[in-house]
Scaffold this active site. Structure first.
Site, short mmCIF file in Angstrom:
data_model
loop_
_atom_site.label_atom_id
_atom_site.label_comp_id
_atom_site.label_asym_id
_atom_site.label_seq_id
_atom_site.Cartn_x
_atom_site.Cartn_y
_atom_site.Cartn_z
CG HIS A 37 -27.36 -24.83 2.67
ND1 HIS A 37 -28.57 -24.18 2.71
CD2 HIS A 37 -27.55 -25.93 1.93
CE1 HIS A 37 -29.44 -24.89 2.03
NE2 HIS A 37 -28.85 -25.95 1.53
CD GLU B 89 -35.38 -3.34 -8.25
OE1 GLU B 89 -34.24 -3.72 -7.94
OE2 GLU B 89 -36.41 -3.88 -7.83
CG ASP C 21 -31.94 -5.55 -10.25
OD1 ASP C 21 -31.27 -6.33 -10.97
OD2 ASP C 21 -32.61 -5.93 -9.29
CB CYS D 195 -32.22 -0.50 -0.42
SG CYS D 195 -33.25 -0.83 -1.85
C1 PEP Z 1 -31.16 -3.60 -6.03
O1 PEP Z 1 -31.46 -4.06 -7.14
O2 PEP Z 1 -30.40 -2.63 -5.86
C2 PEP Z 1 -31.67 -4.24 -4.81
C3 PEP Z 1 -31.47 -3.72 -3.63
O3 PEP Z 1 -32.35 -5.40 -4.95
P1 PEP Z 1 -31.68 -6.85 -5.17
O4 PEP Z 1 -30.21 -6.71 -4.94
O5 PEP Z 1 -32.36 -7.72 -4.17
O6 PEP Z 1 -32.04 -7.14 -6.58
MG MG Z 2 -33.10 -5.44 -7.38
#
Ligand code: PEP
Ligand code: MG
Length: 590
Positions: free
Chosen positions: A201, A443, A467, A514
């Protein structure tokens, strides 16, 4: 922003999880007051009823107080934060806790405060022992409820928090939502807590308040005293206690730079993300909570490249309904319009355990029943989410993203589920974007190797390096002890990224990233040179990445990437990039 370790000297330097960016330098206000003093006083037979009544009245008072607090938070901070109090109310409505306390008073003949304290401690220990992070995350809620009720049983106990008069950094074992709201009266400069992670939180609150915060510092509150000088580095997750003057000076400079970047924003915020020779790059932001859309825009991001829907599932006791999800997604799509938002279907499992349905305990949760595997195994849940996303797409600015894909079959199954959801909506006469783009997160190494075949089935790929790096290198992304091995500039990772981008392009789709690597300035030129089409980064990284891309000639980036690909060791790539960045961006102080 890289910090120079040689320039930081202090009595203690602790590393935690940065959850809200910025740098705070101030004195500490240590929120001890965790424990309400309880005496184990025996009561007479005749007084048992009085104690039971006292307890019941205290619960009623606590509930009323919580309702007022919730209203206040709703108006001051927003819906997401206000929802947190639902958990508190739930504890107070739990008949097991209430009955157990009453029985404890009757059987042990102890005071109401002592009885409630014992019952709540028992449940707290159960939560502590849980392997599930989200359960452990409830400890602060339970503590909050415990203190609140005991305060009402004991009468007018002076509020520890009333001592806070502002102008300090709050340090605590954990920070409950109601603590944070009270503290909001006098603005805190920052937060630093022993417990907590990204979903805690305090992280949510700090981000909505725009205050730097670091959590997960383990021992901080034990080694610090009130009025110690402290630095909270919410960008990199450092907390320094009683730093030397030179260190404070160094951090003031970093702080200035942080503000300066903010000021520069005004200049480049609305400028396109384009290289000096005209290659356009999509630079978007990652989003966790819908009320942060405004922040992503203020940093100059072009749309949202990853909206993690997981938090909708983690927030409540019940599964989010189609209507609730639709409202949330539509709100984001409207706020970001005409730019687009990429909505990722739920990525639960691993460390993200919802309360609303059970993910059985597993030996290796990160290799277990996660993300798309859950969606495909629970088609009724998947359909609700797909329908909600489709319904929010009617303005044409929503894209869909599947997480944790590890095979071509899974992509095909997802697309069938999507088509089914579409035909249902068509039959019901509900509008949606018929041309909605769907993409796959790359990933998992098997998906990276099969990226060409996968790309043929979808409209885009988005590389999730958080990941991908952990699975490629077999290094747990959350394990401090082996974090020296977790390197996205490892040549093996670079090679696989290069291949994924090429596979995607050969199959005719765009490729984005991302994962956190997209926001690492030492990787930007390599990724640009490898032809990455889109970078999706945390909002406060947008200006720096845009600045780097806008100052670079694409062909120069290709040469840099080619050179970086020749190295055989991560450390050599890192050294090379440090040299390049220092030469090229003197003003960014790498
Ligand atoms: C990632 O694995 O790079 C990703 C963007 O997803 P998360 O960090 O939510 O696992
Ligand atoms: Mg991920």
């Amino acid at each position: 922003m890289e910090i120079d370790k040689n320039k930081i000297k202090s009595q203690y330097l602790l590393k935690g999880v940065p959850v809200s960016p910025g740098i705070a330098i101030s004195k500490a206000f240590v929120l001890r007051g965790d424990l309400v003093e309880i005496d184990e006083i025996a009561i007479e037979d005749l007084k048992i009823d009085t104690e039971v009544q006292k307890f019941k009245k205290a619960v009623t008072k606590a509930k009323t107080e919580l309702r007022h607090l919730q209203d206040k938070v709703l108006h001051r901070v927003g819906e997401e934060s206000a929802k947190i109090f639902d958990v508190h109310k739930m504890f107070l409505e739990d008949s097991v806790i209430i009955d157990e306390t009453i029985n404890y008073i009757k059987e042990s003949q102890k005071g109401a405060d002592y009885a409630f304290y014992q019952v709540m401690e028992k449940y707290k220990n159960t939560l502590y022992q849980s392997d599930v992070e989200i359960f452990r995350g409830r400890i602060s809620d339970l503590e909050d409820v415990k203190k609140r009720v005991i305060r009402h049983i004991q009468g007018d106990r002076t509020e520890y928090l009333d001592k806070f008069t502002g102008s300090a950094i709050i340090v605590s074992t954990d920070l409950t939502p109601s603590d944070a709201v009270k503290l909001g009266k006098h603005k805190a400069f920052g937060f630093a807590t022993d417990l907590g992670g990204r979903t805690s939180h305090v992280a949510i609150m700090a981000r909505s308040m725009g205050v730097p915060a670091v959590v997960g510092l383990r021992t901080l509150s034990r080694v610090i005293k009130d009025d110690d000088r402290i630095i909270v580095d919410g960008n990199l997750g450092y907390v320094l206690i009683n730093p030397e003057e030179a260190t404070i000076k160094y951090y003031r400079e970093l702080q200035e730079r942080f503000y300066d970047i903010g000021k520069q924003l005004a200049g480049i915020r609305d400028l396109p993300c384009v290289t000096t020779d005209g290659k356009e790059i999509e630079l978007s932001a990652n989003l966790e909570f819908s009320d942060e859309v405004g922040t992503t825009k203020s940093y100059g991001a072009k749309g949202i490249g990853l909206y993690r829907t997981d938090y909708i599932y983690l927030a409540g006791e019940e599964l989010p309904s189609e209507e609730e999800q639709f409202t949330e997604y539509q709100k984001i799509a409207e706020k970001i319009y005409p730019e687009s938002v990429i909505i990722r279907t739920m990525d639960l499992g691993g460390d993200k355990q919802p309360k609303s349905f059970l993910i059985p305990p597993e030996e290796n949760p990160f290799l277990g029943w996660r993300a798309i595997r859950i969606s495909l195994a629970r088609p009724e849940l998947f359909k609700i989410q797909l329908r909600a996303i489709l319904r929010a797409s009617s303005k044409g600015n929503v894209k869909l993203l599947y997480p944790m894909i590890s095979s071509l079959e899974e992509v095909r199954e997802c697309n069938i589920a999507l088509e089914n959801a579409k035909s249902e909506l068509r039959k019901e006469g509900i509008s949606f974007d018929e041309n909605l783009d769907a993409g796959v997160m790359i990933e998992v190494p098997s998906a990276a190797v099969m990226a060409y075949e996968i790309a043929k089935e979808v409209d885009f790929l988005s590389i999730g390096t958080n990941d991908l790096v952990q699975y490629m290198l077999a290094v747990d992304r959350g394990n401090e002890r082996i974090s020296y091995l977790y390197k996205h500039l490892n040549p093996a990772v670079l090679r696989i990224i290069k291949q994924v981008i090429q596979h995607g392009h050969n199959a005719g789709v765009w490729v984005g990233m991302c994962g956190e690597m997209a926001s690492d300035p030492f990787s930007t030129l390599i990724l640009l040179g490898l032809d990455l089409d889109e970078f999706s980064v945390p909002p406060n990284s947008v200006p720096e990445i845009k600045e780097i891309i806008r100052s670079t000639d694409y062909h120069e980036a290709v040469r840099i990437a080619d050179k970086a690909m020749e190295f055989e060791k991560a450390s050599d790539v890192e050294r090379f990039m440090l040299k390049v960045m220092r030469q090229k961006f003197k003003e960014l102080n790498f």
